[in-house]
Write a protein that holds these residues in place. Sequence first.
Motif, PDB file in Angstrom:
ATOM      1  N   TYR A 133       5.050  -8.180 -13.319  1.00 11.39           N
ATOM      2  CA  TYR A 133       3.807  -9.205 -12.018  1.00 11.39           C
ATOM      3  C   TYR A 133       3.971  -7.456 -10.562  1.00 11.39           C
ATOM      4  CZ  TYR A 133       8.613  -7.828  -8.703  1.00 11.39           C
ATOM      5  OH  TYR A 133       9.046  -7.005  -7.703  1.00 11.39           O
ATOM      6  N   THR A 134       2.800  -7.758 -10.386  1.00 13.96           N
ATOM      7  CA  THR A 134       1.698  -6.411  -9.449  1.00 13.96           C
ATOM      8  C   THR A 134       2.157  -6.872  -7.542  1.00 13.96           C
ATOM      9  OG1 THR A 134       0.147  -6.889 -11.241  1.00 13.96           O
ATOM     10  CG2 THR A 134      -0.058  -5.649  -8.850  1.00 13.96           C
ATOM     11  N   VAL A 135       2.424  -6.015  -7.459  1.00 12.56           N
ATOM     12  CA  VAL A 135       2.851  -6.286  -5.818  1.00 12.56           C
ATOM     13  C   VAL A 135       1.344  -5.252  -5.390  1.00 12.56           C
ATOM     14  CG1 VAL A 135       4.152  -5.784  -3.432  1.00 12.56           C
ATOM     15  CG2 VAL A 135       5.119  -5.440  -5.670  1.00 12.56           C
ATOM     16  N   ARG A 136       0.328  -5.797  -4.582  1.00  8.06           N
ATOM     17  CA  ARG A 136      -0.681  -5.464  -4.320  1.00  8.06           C
ATOM     18  C   ARG A 136      -0.455  -5.279  -2.446  1.00  8.06           C
ATOM     19  NH1 ARG A 136      -6.521  -8.590  -3.387  1.00  8.06           N
ATOM     20  NH2 ARG A 136      -7.251  -7.130  -2.749  1.00  8.06           N
ATOM     21  N   GLU A 137      -0.614  -3.896  -1.906  1.00  3.28           N
ATOM     22  CA  GLU A 137      -0.065  -4.026  -0.570  1.00  3.28           C
ATOM     23  C   GLU A 137      -1.723  -3.228   0.680  1.00  3.28           C
ATOM     24  OE1 GLU A 137       1.953  -0.144   1.393  1.00  3.28           O
ATOM     25  OE2 GLU A 137       3.480  -1.271   0.841  1.00  3.28           O
TER      26      GLU A 137
END
Length: 182
Positions: A79-83
């Motif tokens: 999954y991607t963590v987009r900050e």
Amino acid sequence: MWSHVRRAGRVTALVLPFVLPGSFSAVQSAHAALGGAPMTPPADASVSSRTMHPSSAVVRSASGAASSASASASATASYTVRETTLGNGTVVREYVAADGTVFGIAWNGPQMPDLNEMLGSYFPQYVAGVKAARAARGGARGPVAVDQSSLVVQSGGHMGAFSGRAWLPPALPAGVSGTDIQ
């Protein structure tokens, strides 16, 4: 919306741990929705993202560089963590599944994000959960925790320092738990 407590000659403002639409003009719009697509960041925001693999340990050094303890992670479980750092200094992290759906959101900073936008169609469920929790506490205010089978929201803080997180338990990818939403 504001209540004040006088302590030793000082007035301390206590803030509701959630913001109703249109009730706080300084709330910065982020256009994200839990269970939907990632936010379209405002023009004054900065965005970074990283791919996570639940079956591997990711370690961050003080310089911010990441190293993986296990390079053999399944691509389907990633999954991607987009900050996104908003112009007001609030940081919003979106946890995005491989199919592009946001399954978790976390925030911290000097201003509360617009939870109506952040929670999207789950906002009414959140408000009902907050009302029920407060009724159970005799109307007492404080940090909020809504823990339901389809939605978990934890929110709290005070003026200048807000934090919280929300996730959809049924939408968590394999190997990911609520504690990973930070």
